[in-house]
Write a protein that holds these residues in place. Structure first.
Motif, PDB file in Angstrom:
ATOM      1  N   VAL A   1       0.851  -1.193   0.000  1.00 50.93           N
ATOM      2  CA  VAL A   1       0.000   0.000   0.000  1.00 50.93           C
ATOM      3  C   VAL A   1       0.885   1.241   0.000  1.00 50.93           C
ATOM      4  CG1 VAL A   1      -1.731   1.351   1.250  1.00 50.93           C
ATOM      5  CG2 VAL A   1      -1.896  -1.140   1.191  1.00 50.93           C
ATOM      6  N   LEU A   2       0.619   2.115  -0.934  1.00 49.18           N
ATOM      7  CA  LEU A   2       1.283   3.405  -1.004  1.00 49.18           C
ATOM      8  C   LEU A   2       0.209   4.460  -0.777  1.00 49.18           C
ATOM      9  CD1 LEU A   2       3.822   5.118  -1.792  1.00 49.18           C
ATOM     10  CD2 LEU A   2       2.916   5.076  -4.119  1.00 49.18           C
ATOM     11  N   ARG A   3       0.381   5.307   0.204  1.00 45.86           N
ATOM     12  CA  ARG A   3      -0.577   6.387   0.463  1.00 45.86           C
ATOM     13  C   ARG A   3      -0.276   7.519  -0.505  1.00 45.86           C
ATOM     14  NH1 ARG A   3      -4.793   5.830   3.718  1.00 45.86           N
ATOM     15  NH2 ARG A   3      -4.529   3.835   4.700  1.00 45.86           N
ATOM     16  N   GLU A   4      -1.191   7.769  -1.429  1.00 44.84           N
ATOM     17  CA  GLU A   4      -1.011   8.834  -2.412  1.00 44.84           C
ATOM     18  C   GLU A   4      -1.800  10.057  -2.005  1.00 44.84           C
ATOM     19  OE1 GLU A   4      -1.469   8.267  -6.585  1.00 44.84           O
ATOM     20  OE2 GLU A   4      -0.372   6.385  -6.566  1.00 44.84           O
ATOM     21  N   SER A   5      -1.219  11.200  -2.287  1.00 48.51           N
ATOM     22  CA  SER A   5      -1.913  12.473  -2.083  1.00 48.51           C
ATOM     23  C   SER A   5      -1.988  13.160  -3.429  1.00 48.51           C
ATOM     24  CB  SER A   5      -1.151  13.372  -1.110  1.00 48.51           C
ATOM     25  OG  SER A   5      -1.105  12.780   0.157  1.00 48.51           O
TER      26      SER A   5
ATOM     27  N   ASN B   1      -3.284   3.526  -2.315  1.00 49.21           N
ATOM     28  CA  ASN B   1      -3.022   3.013  -3.656  1.00 49.21           C
ATOM     29  C   ASN B   1      -2.421   1.624  -3.465  1.00 49.21           C
ATOM     30  OD1 ASN B   1      -2.400   2.548  -6.318  1.00 49.21           O
ATOM     31  ND2 ASN B   1      -0.945   4.210  -6.489  1.00 49.21           N
ATOM     32  N   TYR B   2      -3.182   0.608  -3.811  1.00 49.39           N
ATOM     33  CA  TYR B   2      -2.744  -0.773  -3.628  1.00 49.39           C
ATOM     34  C   TYR B   2      -1.951  -1.215  -4.855  1.00 49.39           C
ATOM     35  CZ  TYR B   2      -6.130  -0.684   0.120  1.00 49.39           C
ATOM     36  OH  TYR B   2      -6.826  -0.348   1.257  1.00 49.39           O
ATOM     37  N   ILE B   3      -0.718  -1.630  -4.637  1.00 47.32           N
ATOM     38  CA  ILE B   3       0.111  -2.166  -5.708  1.00 47.32           C
ATOM     39  C   ILE B   3      -0.264  -3.642  -5.815  1.00 47.32           C
ATOM     40  CG2 ILE B   3       2.450  -2.436  -6.605  1.00 47.32           C
ATOM     41  CD1 ILE B   3       1.549   0.521  -5.940  1.00 47.32           C
TER      42      ILE B   3
ATOM     43  N   ILE C   1       0.276  -2.818 -11.777  1.00 43.79           N
ATOM     44  CA  ILE C   1      -1.180  -2.667 -11.757  1.00 43.79           C
ATOM     45  C   ILE C   1      -1.519  -2.119 -10.384  1.00 43.79           C
ATOM     46  CG2 ILE C   1      -3.415  -3.809 -11.889  1.00 43.79           C
ATOM     47  CD1 ILE C   1      -2.087  -5.939 -13.672  1.00 43.79           C
ATOM     48  N   GLN C   2      -2.248  -1.006 -10.367  1.00 49.26           N
ATOM     49  CA  GLN C   2      -2.585  -0.329  -9.125  1.00 49.26           C
ATOM     50  C   GLN C   2      -4.099  -0.195  -8.994  1.00 49.26           C
ATOM     51  OE1 GLN C   2      -0.664   3.457  -9.545  1.00 49.26           O
ATOM     52  NE2 GLN C   2       1.382   2.618  -9.265  1.00 49.26           N
ATOM     53  N   PHE C   3      -4.549  -0.197  -7.754  1.00 44.48           N
ATOM     54  CA  PHE C   3      -5.975  -0.047  -7.468  1.00 44.48           C
ATOM     55  C   PHE C   3      -6.132   0.983  -6.361  1.00 44.48           C
ATOM     56  CE2 PHE C   3      -9.733  -1.521  -4.962  1.00 44.48           C
ATOM     57  CZ  PHE C   3     -10.697  -1.284  -5.916  1.00 44.48           C
ATOM     58  N   GLN C   4      -6.963   1.985  -6.599  1.00 46.63           N
ATOM     59  CA  GLN C   4      -7.271   2.983  -5.579  1.00 46.63           C
ATOM     60  C   GLN C   4      -8.763   2.919  -5.268  1.00 46.63           C
ATOM     61  OE1 GLN C   4      -6.326   4.633  -8.763  1.00 46.63           O
ATOM     62  NE2 GLN C   4      -4.222   4.016  -8.418  1.00 46.63           N
ATOM     63  N   CYS C   5      -9.071   3.022  -4.001  1.00 48.13           N
ATOM     64  CA  CYS C   5     -10.471   3.027  -3.588  1.00 48.13           C
ATOM     65  C   CYS C   5     -10.586   3.968  -2.395  1.00 48.13           C
ATOM     66  CB  CYS C   5     -10.906   1.624  -3.203  1.00 48.13           C
ATOM     67  SG  CYS C   5     -12.659   1.502  -2.786  1.00 48.13           S
ATOM     68  N   LEU C   6     -11.520   4.875  -2.472  1.00 49.20           N
ATOM     69  CA  LEU C   6     -11.721   5.845  -1.397  1.00 49.20           C
ATOM     70  C   LEU C   6     -13.174   5.774  -0.948  1.00 49.20           C
ATOM     71  CD1 LEU C   6     -10.410   8.168   0.216  1.00 49.20           C
ATOM     72  CD2 LEU C   6     -11.178   9.701  -1.597  1.00 49.20           C
TER      73      LEU C   6
ATOM     74  N   GLY D   1     -18.861   4.932   4.606  1.00 54.97           N
ATOM     75  CA  GLY D   1     -19.324   3.658   4.090  1.00 54.97           C
ATOM     76  C   GLY D   1     -19.752   3.691   2.628  1.00 54.97           C
ATOM     77  N   VAL D   2     -19.526   4.836   1.959  1.00 58.49           N
ATOM     78  CA  VAL D   2     -19.901   4.969   0.551  1.00 58.49           C
ATOM     79  C   VAL D   2     -18.627   5.106  -0.289  1.00 58.49           C
ATOM     80  CG1 VAL D   2     -21.122   6.401  -1.140  1.00 58.49           C
ATOM     81  CG2 VAL D   2     -22.079   6.078   1.151  1.00 58.49           C
ATOM     82  N   ARG D   3     -18.513   4.298  -1.314  1.00 55.60           N
ATOM     83  CA  ARG D   3     -17.363   4.388  -2.206  1.00 55.60           C
ATOM     84  C   ARG D   3     -17.525   5.620  -3.083  1.00 55.60           C
ATOM     85  NH1 ARG D   3     -16.527  -0.856  -5.167  1.00 55.60           N
ATOM     86  NH2 ARG D   3     -16.025  -1.484  -3.068  1.00 55.60           N
ATOM     87  N   VAL D   4     -16.591   6.569  -2.941  1.00 53.92           N
ATOM     88  CA  VAL D   4     -16.686   7.813  -3.697  1.00 53.92           C
ATOM     89  C   VAL D   4     -15.683   7.867  -4.852  1.00 53.92           C
ATOM     90  CG1 VAL D   4     -17.661   9.151  -1.801  1.00 53.92           C
ATOM     91  CG2 VAL D   4     -15.181   9.033  -2.069  1.00 53.92           C
ATOM     92  N   PHE D   5     -14.694   6.991  -4.811  1.00 57.49           N
ATOM     93  CA  PHE D   5     -13.741   6.951  -5.912  1.00 57.49           C
ATOM     94  C   PHE D   5     -13.142   5.563  -5.999  1.00 57.49           C
ATOM     95  CE2 PHE D   5      -9.378   7.092  -7.516  1.00 57.49           C
ATOM     96  CZ  PHE D   5      -9.599   7.643  -8.765  1.00 57.49           C
ATOM     97  N   GLU D   6     -12.972   5.131  -7.236  1.00 51.15           N
ATOM     98  CA  GLU D   6     -12.328   3.855  -7.509  1.00 51.15           C
ATOM     99  C   GLU D   6     -11.521   4.041  -8.781  1.00 51.15           C
ATOM    100  OE1 GLU D   6     -14.465   0.148  -9.211  1.00 51.15           O
ATOM    101  OE2 GLU D   6     -14.796   0.181  -7.044  1.00 51.15           O
ATOM    102  N   GLY D   7     -10.272   3.660  -8.744  1.00 45.96           N
ATOM    103  CA  GLY D   7      -9.428   3.807  -9.923  1.00 45.96           C
ATOM    104  C   GLY D   7      -8.532   2.596 -10.104  1.00 45.96           C
TER     105      GLY D   7
END
Length: 145
Positions: A22-26, A34-36, A52-57, A61-67
């Motif tokens: 896990v890399l904390r991205e700002s 940011n999950y590697i 391959i990276q996965f971001q989820c915010l 309890g509501v997913r507001v961003f997924e990349g």
């Protein structure tokens, strides 16, 4: 990174309380994990060539961003190389989150012969924003000294 020729800051840090990978991205005023998920190394040099990276915010309890990012040092990936990344993403269980070929798009690229020059870059330059970013980058890189 550059978006539409406009520079923006994106920083990462490793938090010892996070699990491995896990890399904390700002970026854009928000910190997110940011999950590697996967990396590929060059067999000769050991250098990372793809990730391959996965971001989820989530908030409240509501997913507001997924990349999902497929990143390669090769700016011109072949269809076979991209298919291999999709296969690794599928194996990692990422298809339900949008990693299938039907759910993703390839970012268009073109050959560059020097710096990006477009209307965005001209605007940033004319108002002096590029010089401000250079100063900020220098102050961050030297620890604010």
């Amino acid at each position: 990174p550059v978006a539409n020729g406009a520079h923006y800051f994106l920083f990462g840090r490793v938090d010892e309380n996070d699990p491995n990978g896990v890399l904390r991205e700002s970026g854009f005023g928000v910190e997110f994990p940011n999950y590697i998920v996967d990396v590929k190394k060059d067999s000769q040099t050991g250098e990372y060539t793809e990730s391959i990276q996965f971001q989820c915010l989530e908030r409240g309890g509501v997913r507001v961003f997924e990349g999902i990012n497929f990143i390669s040092r090769n700016p011109k990936m072949t269809d076979d190389e991209l298919d291999a990344m999709h296969a690794r993403a599928k194996k990692a269980g990422m298809y339900p989150y949008g990693a299938s070929p039907e759910q993703m798009h390839r970012v268009a690229t073109y050959e560059l012969d020097g710096p990006v020059k477009n209307s965005w870059q001209s605007m940033w330059h004319n108002i002096g924003f590029d010089r401000l970013l250079e100063l900020l980058t220098e102050s961050i890189e030297d620890g604010g000294r």
